[in-house]
Design a protein around this motif. Structure first.
Motif, PDB file in Angstrom:
ATOM      1  N   LEU A  13       0.825  -1.209   0.000  1.00  0.00           N
ATOM      2  CA  LEU A  13       0.000   0.000   0.000  1.00  0.00           C
ATOM      3  C   LEU A  13       0.855   1.253   0.000  1.00  0.00           C
ATOM      4  O   LEU A  13       0.614   2.181  -0.782  1.00  0.00           O
ATOM      5  N   LYS A  14       1.855   1.313   0.862  1.00  0.00           N
ATOM      6  CA  LYS A  14       2.721   2.495   0.916  1.00  0.00           C
ATOM      7  C   LYS A  14       3.422   2.727  -0.420  1.00  0.00           C
ATOM      8  O   LYS A  14       3.551   3.873  -0.881  1.00  0.00           O
ATOM      9  N   GLU A  15       3.887   1.650  -1.018  1.00  0.00           N
ATOM     10  CA  GLU A  15       4.569   1.780  -2.309  1.00  0.00           C
ATOM     11  C   GLU A  15       3.638   2.372  -3.357  1.00  0.00           C
ATOM     12  O   GLU A  15       4.031   3.255  -4.139  1.00  0.00           O
ATOM     13  N   ARG A  16       2.405   1.911  -3.380  1.00  0.00           N
ATOM     14  CA  ARG A  16       1.454   2.404  -4.377  1.00  0.00           C
ATOM     15  C   ARG A  16       1.006   3.835  -4.072  1.00  0.00           C
ATOM     16  O   ARG A  16       0.828   4.639  -4.997  1.00  0.00           O
ATOM     17  N   LEU A  17       0.797   4.154  -2.802  1.00  0.00           N
ATOM     18  CA  LEU A  17       0.395   5.517  -2.458  1.00  0.00           C
ATOM     19  C   LEU A  17       1.488   6.517  -2.819  1.00  0.00           C
ATOM     20  O   LEU A  17       1.208   7.574  -3.400  1.00  0.00           O
ATOM     21  N   ARG A  18       2.728   6.199  -2.488  1.00  0.00           N
ATOM     22  CA  ARG A  18       3.830   7.099  -2.832  1.00  0.00           C
ATOM     23  C   ARG A  18       3.925   7.275  -4.340  1.00  0.00           C
ATOM     24  O   ARG A  18       4.061   8.400  -4.842  1.00  0.00           O
ATOM     25  N   ALA A  19       3.827   6.181  -5.071  1.00  0.00           N
ATOM     26  CA  ALA A  19       3.890   6.264  -6.532  1.00  0.00           C
ATOM     27  C   ALA A  19       2.729   7.074  -7.081  1.00  0.00           C
ATOM     28  O   ALA A  19       2.907   7.931  -7.953  1.00  0.00           O
ATOM     29  N   ALA A  20       1.516   6.818  -6.565  1.00  0.00           N
ATOM     30  CA  ALA A  20       0.337   7.539  -7.055  1.00  0.00           C
ATOM     31  C   ALA A  20       0.481   9.031  -6.838  1.00  0.00           C
ATOM     32  O   ALA A  20       0.114   9.839  -7.703  1.00  0.00           O
ATOM     33  N   TYR A  21       1.013   9.424  -5.695  1.00  0.00           N
ATOM     34  CA  TYR A  21       1.178  10.842  -5.408  1.00  0.00           C
ATOM     35  C   TYR A  21       2.199  11.480  -6.357  1.00  0.00           C
ATOM     36  O   TYR A  21       1.940  12.531  -6.960  1.00  0.00           O
ATOM     37  N   LEU A  22       3.344  10.862  -6.509  1.00  0.00           N
ATOM     38  CA  LEU A  22       4.379  11.426  -7.377  1.00  0.00           C
ATOM     39  C   LEU A  22       3.922  11.451  -8.832  1.00  0.00           C
ATOM     40  O   LEU A  22       4.156  12.436  -9.554  1.00  0.00           O
ATOM     41  N   TRP A  23       3.248  10.396  -9.274  1.00  0.00           N
ATOM     42  CA  TRP A  23       2.746  10.369 -10.656  1.00  0.00           C
ATOM     43  C   TRP A  23       1.603  11.365 -10.835  1.00  0.00           C
ATOM     44  O   TRP A  23       1.448  11.949 -11.899  1.00  0.00           O
ATOM     45  N   GLY A  24       0.802  11.535  -9.790  1.00  0.00           N
ATOM     46  CA  GLY A  24      -0.266  12.537  -9.852  1.00  0.00           C
ATOM     47  C   GLY A  24       0.290  13.936 -10.031  1.00  0.00           C
ATOM     48  O   GLY A  24      -0.252  14.742 -10.803  1.00  0.00           O
ATOM     49  N   LEU A  25       1.375  14.239  -9.319  1.00  0.00           N
ATOM     50  CA  LEU A  25       2.030  15.540  -9.500  1.00  0.00           C
ATOM     51  C   LEU A  25       2.567  15.690 -10.920  1.00  0.00           C
ATOM     52  O   LEU A  25       2.455  16.759 -11.536  1.00  0.00           O
ATOM     53  N   GLU A  26       3.136  14.618 -11.442  1.00  0.00           N
ATOM     54  CA  GLU A  26       3.676  14.654 -12.807  1.00  0.00           C
ATOM     55  C   GLU A  26       2.558  14.891 -13.821  1.00  0.00           C
ATOM     56  O   GLU A  26       2.694  15.717 -14.743  1.00  0.00           O
ATOM     57  N   ALA A  27       1.454  14.184 -13.658  1.00  0.00           N
ATOM     58  CA  ALA A  27       0.316  14.375 -14.558  1.00  0.00           C
ATOM     59  C   ALA A  27      -0.276  15.769 -14.396  1.00  0.00           C
ATOM     60  O   ALA A  27      -0.674  16.410 -15.374  1.00  0.00           O
ATOM     61  N   GLY A  28      -0.338  16.249 -13.153  1.00  0.00           N
ATOM     62  CA  GLY A  28      -0.834  17.596 -12.912  1.00  0.00           C
ATOM     63  C   GLY A  28       0.029  18.648 -13.580  1.00  0.00           C
ATOM     64  O   GLY A  28      -0.481  19.631 -14.136  1.00  0.00           O
ATOM     65  N   TYR A  29       1.342  18.443 -13.541  1.00  0.00           N
ATOM     66  CA  TYR A  29       2.252  19.370 -14.214  1.00  0.00           C
ATOM     67  C   TYR A  29       1.982  19.380 -15.713  1.00  0.00           C
ATOM     68  O   TYR A  29       1.948  20.436 -16.350  1.00  0.00           O
ATOM     69  N   LEU A  30       1.758  18.209 -16.275  1.00  0.00           N
ATOM     70  CA  LEU A  30       1.458  18.119 -17.708  1.00  0.00           C
ATOM     71  C   LEU A  30       0.178  18.894 -18.036  1.00  0.00           C
ATOM     72  O   LEU A  30       0.150  19.683 -18.991  1.00  0.00           O
ATOM     73  N   THR A  31      -0.878  18.690 -17.251  1.00  0.00           N
ATOM     74  CA  THR A  31      -2.141  19.376 -17.547  1.00  0.00           C
ATOM     75  C   THR A  31      -2.015  20.877 -17.367  1.00  0.00           C
ATOM     76  O   THR A  31      -2.642  21.648 -18.090  1.00  0.00           O
ATOM     77  N   LEU A  32      -1.185  21.299 -16.409  1.00  0.00           N
ATOM     78  CA  LEU A  32      -1.038  22.730 -16.159  1.00  0.00           C
ATOM     79  C   LEU A  32      -0.394  23.433 -17.344  1.00  0.00           C
ATOM     80  O   LEU A  32      -0.711  24.593 -17.627  1.00  0.00           O
ATOM     81  N   GLY A  33       0.488  22.735 -18.053  1.00  0.00           N
ATOM     82  CA  GLY A  33       1.064  23.330 -19.255  1.00  0.00           C
ATOM     83  C   GLY A  33      -0.001  23.627 -20.292  1.00  0.00           C
ATOM     84  O   GLY A  33      -0.010  24.704 -20.915  1.00  0.00           O
ATOM     85  N   TYR A  34      -0.942  22.716 -20.468  1.00  0.00           N
ATOM     86  CA  TYR A  34      -2.041  22.952 -21.401  1.00  0.00           C
ATOM     87  C   TYR A  34      -3.023  23.990 -20.861  1.00  0.00           C
ATOM     88  O   TYR A  34      -3.617  24.753 -21.633  1.00  0.00           O
ATOM     89  N   PHE A  35      -3.186  24.021 -19.550  1.00  0.00           N
ATOM     90  CA  PHE A  35      -4.071  25.027 -18.949  1.00  0.00           C
ATOM     91  C   PHE A  35      -3.536  26.427 -19.222  1.00  0.00           C
ATOM     92  O   PHE A  35      -4.307  27.350 -19.516  1.00  0.00           O
ATOM     93  N   ASP A  36      -2.242  26.603 -19.151  1.00  0.00           N
ATOM     94  CA  ASP A  36      -1.648  27.903 -19.474  1.00  0.00           C
ATOM     95  C   ASP A  36      -1.963  28.292 -20.916  1.00  0.00           C
ATOM     96  O   ASP A  36      -2.214  29.467 -21.214  1.00  0.00           O
ATOM     97  N   GLN A  37      -1.972  27.317 -21.825  1.00  0.00           N
ATOM     98  CA  GLN A  37      -2.344  27.596 -23.207  1.00  0.00           C
ATOM     99  C   GLN A  37      -3.813  27.987 -23.308  1.00  0.00           C
ATOM    100  O   GLN A  37      -4.184  28.879 -24.076  1.00  0.00           O
TER     101      GLN A  37
END
Length: 297
Positions: A13-37
């Motif tokens: 569980l800890k491994e998946r939660l940590r991964a989900a959080y870090l990947w969520g930030l990465e995906a959020g960063y990607l969407t924010l680039g398009y949001f700026d557009q």
């Protein structure tokens, strides 16, 4: 707790939660680039595009989908497939991938696409994880607000806020993480009530529920989608109600609300992400709100 604390005494569980959080930030960063557009190019959904082929389209059900939705979900799926290849995946844009074990990831790359395409920052990336049908981890990333919430069953719920984009590293940096906690408001008259959109009450013939909640609570605001649930989990609102939800909309909410000290159920009072409706409260008001929803008061 810092997200890296999850590396101590690791569990599946800890491994998946940590991964989900870090990947969520990465995906959020990607969407924010398009949001700026989007902010720079607000216009017709049929023509909004640029040299990077950013497009806004309508699905068959007339909801929006963008290049950002699809790319963010593709990113998340690729990470899960690489690190947890036997886990199942259910995503809004690309459906179900059947796994070979008891873990299932639910992905909503942009929850609040209406807000996203209109240049409103109240959208987020959602990740929920179930094990043997039980919600055990949830992540909400609100990239345009510099906020994120993550929770694991029996691990607590945590609020990271104040992070910013760092273009050089193509990531978010900074901010602080504190324990997320629902409010102590104990009367409906003092409560802040949120929902996503009126059409869902009309579609489910529950407009009376909306009017009753407006009448009984202190303040109503349309701070909806995942942002409304984030507000309840962090003590800034007391009630968030959605008569219609897909499983990927609801997936992180049960564990996040419970670990923050609140409650999340469907309109019947069942703690489930699969029922098609959602009711989140600070816990103290849950029975009162549920009685209104059921027509018992």
């Amino acid at each position: 707790m810092d997200i890296n604390d999850l590396t101590e005494h690791p569990t599946p569980l800890k491994e998946r939660l940590r991964a989900a959080y870090l990947w969520g930030l990465e995906a959020g960063y990607l969407t924010l680039g398009y949001f700026d557009q989007t902010l720079k190019q607000r216009g017709s959904e049929s023509t909004l595009q640029n040299e990077d082929h950013y497009r806004v389209e309508r699905k068959a059900d007339l909801t929006y989908v963008t290049t950002a939705d699809r790319e963010a979900e593709t990113l998340l799926r690729s990470h899960i497939q690489a690190d947890f290849p036997e886990d199942s995946i259910v995503g809004e844009e690309f459906g179900r991938k059947k796994g070979a074990n008891d873990w299932t990831w639910y992905l909503d790359p942009i929850d609040g696409t209406q807000a996203f395409v209109h240049g409103v920052p109240l959208f987020g990336t959602l990740i929920g994880i179930e094990h043997k049908g039980v919600s055990v981890a949830g992540v909400i990333v609100l990239p345009a607000l510099g906020e994120a919430i993550f929770a694991g069953k029996n691990l607590g719920c945590f609020w990271h806020r104040g992070f910013i984009k760092e273009e050089a590293k193509k990531s978010f940096v900074g901010g602080m993480t504190t324990r997320a906690q629902v409010s102590g408001v104990s009367t409906l008259q003092e409560a802040l009530f949120c929902t996503t959109w009126m059409q869902s009450f009309k579609a489910t013939q529950t407009l009376d529920v909306f009017y009753k909640l407006c009448d009984k609570t202190g303040v109503f605001r349309g701070w909806g989608d995942c942002y409304g649930y984030a507000l309840v989990a962090t003590g800034r609102a007391e009630i968030m109600v959605d008569p219609q939800l897909m499983v990927w909309d609801a997936a992180p909410m049960l564990v996040i609300l419970e670990e923050a000290g609140g409650r999340y159920t469907d309109f019947s009072g069942k703690g489930s992400i699969h029922s098609g409706s959602g009711l989140a409260t600070n816990g103290l008001l849950h029975q009162s709100v549920l009685s209104l929803v059921k027509g018992e008061s």
